[in-house]
Enzyme design. Structure first.
Site, PDB file in Angstrom:
ATOM      1  CB  THR B  32      -8.862   0.341 -11.029  1.00 26.70           C
ATOM      2  OG1 THR B  32      -7.482   0.769 -10.115  1.00 26.70           O
ATOM      3  CG2 THR B  32      -8.492   0.023 -12.396  1.00 26.70           C
ATOM      4  CE  LYS B 144      -4.244   3.144 -11.261  1.00 25.66           C
ATOM      5  NZ  LYS B 144      -3.908   2.097 -10.049  1.00 25.66           N
ATOM      6  CD  GLU B 177       4.841   1.746  -6.923  1.00 25.12           C
ATOM      7  OE1 GLU B 177       4.087   2.655  -6.506  1.00 25.12           O
ATOM      8  OE2 GLU B 177       5.120   1.669  -8.375  1.00 25.12           O
TER       9      GLU B 177
END
Lengths: 276, 276
Positions: B32, B144, B177
């Protein structure tokens, strides 16, 4: 090989919105069910697992009656034995990972040709040990969700048809399952199969074999297993809904072999003579 | 909110084959990228991570020039600032999990409205600790990929806008995270961020911050962190490509607070004055 027949929410279709969270995040579940002799085998057990998965992922799937009606429609268009795959996704929407409150779960069902492995059932298979491991997450263990990269990468470790399946360890060196099957060992006439509390899929055929073993008065343990247990096993076999029971006769890359033993044969026979 | 513009393999489209392995198994990757002031920010770094992911998943994606051309086309149709999402899937086919040799990777790019968090950047955010943990798998860490159920379930743990992000631990009680961001701590003027060898995504903004810290002569450690480190930190902030740097000012459910400190502010300033 005939083209698959696909119904999405009951309508013939071949494509799904790219906004669907099934694609975006693997946010959904699936089942593969053999359709043999005009019947979806162990359908109730598959549906039960599907609903358990929806519950675990908090997917608000309430259209069970519609799904069942659509399965009847699909099977009526399926001339021969087939594999019926069901996918339920959460649907589209949401801001990033956050599932939207009003998500509309999508029902995707498709019939595919039934794979044919003529001799595996009777003659047994060679397996290999995969180098890729299964990660542990109790929240995702057991259910058949759409996050399957570990299986994809594991299955990509071999290309030869001489190897029928790969066995997978977790990061604690525990034997968990095959890439597409559950694992059973026989040791001193005891049936042993890994517990799947942290990883793996609770197979419908695995459950069926555990039930059959109970009927046959075979002592069964759902337990922690490792490579030593595999090496010391008297018999080894694999299960899933499509293959039923495959005896394992050799571990690729080693001298280790097992016979297609009497316990495995008894379970195969019991399964084949049981109405499902 | 305008409808997203979507190109699939360069053609306007809104749907993808249900046979695509991106849907079937999460067999693919995504990025993204903010499109702000007519520019795709840090595009090269995003593309580099995408290719690293393809390499890790053994997805034979060779149409980089086409993808870049399609991004130009998409951005030309994007009047205002937006988020551009790229998905690369392995494509359709294969027998079960086994990827087909002739898979044709699919390029899906879409523009979405840029989310707006007007005060988070300047005033800081409250985070909560998620109960859902990240599983460890070095093979899937850093990249990802499309297997994002852990993030979906973690993000579903809160509904109030008062909480901006959830922090995630792994099963060894290590802080890894946020659900959609990377985590940094400041302690005694040292910058600390978790190593992502076993889980997590290596964010483009995380890397950018590490580079900026180097330029600013801030000592930086990529290390193992836990909840004690969080509690003892002087400053805490989150990064991703869309949010840039969010100071964390409170941990929900506790009395713990942090100020929007000088190190965080220095990095924010350095980032905003750097051409990307």
């Amino acid at each position: 090989m005939s083209e698959p027949v696909i119904l999405i929410n009951g309508q013939p279709a071949t494509t799904l919105s790219v906004a669907d969270r099934g694609l975006q995040y693997g946010d959904g579940l699936f089942e593969t069910i053999p359709f043999r002799h005009g019947k979806l085998e162990y359908l109730d057990a598959h549906i039960e697992r599907l609903l358990r998965g929806c519950n675990r992922l908090q997917i608000d799937f309430t259209d069970l009656a519609l799904l069942q009606h659509e399965l009847v429609t699909l099977c009526a268009q399926t001339a021969e034995d087939a594999v019926i795959k069901i996918m339920i996704t959460r649907g589209s929407g949401g801001r990033g990972y956050k599932p939207p409150l009003d998500a509309l779960p999508q029902r995707i069902i498709a019939s595919h040709p039934l794979p044919d492995y003529p001799t595996h059932y009777s003659e047994g298979v060679t397996v290999q040990l995969c180098s890729i491991r299964l990660s542990s997450n109790p929240l995702l263990a057991g259910i058949k969700h759409l996050n399957r990269l570990e299986q994809v990468l594991a299955r990509n470790e071999w290309s030869t048809d001489a190897i029928a399946e790969g066995l997978m360890l977790d990061y604690q060196d525990r034997l968990v399952e095959g890439t597409m099957s559950n694992l059973f060992l026989v040791k001193d006439e005891h049936l042993l199969t890994p517990n799947l509390n942290e990883s793996g899929i609770e197979g419908i055929m695995r459950q069926r074999v555990i039930e059959l073993a109970s009927v046959l008065n075979m002592p069964t343990e759902i337990t922690t297993l490792n490579m030593d247990d595999l090496y010391q096993a008297d018999e080894v076999f694999l299960t899933n809904s499509l293959i039923n029971i495959w005896p394992v006769t050799a571990l690729s890359g080693t001298n280790k072999t097992w016979s297609h033993g009497t316990i495995t044969q008894r379970l195969q026979k019991a399964l084949s003579t049981t109405d499902n």
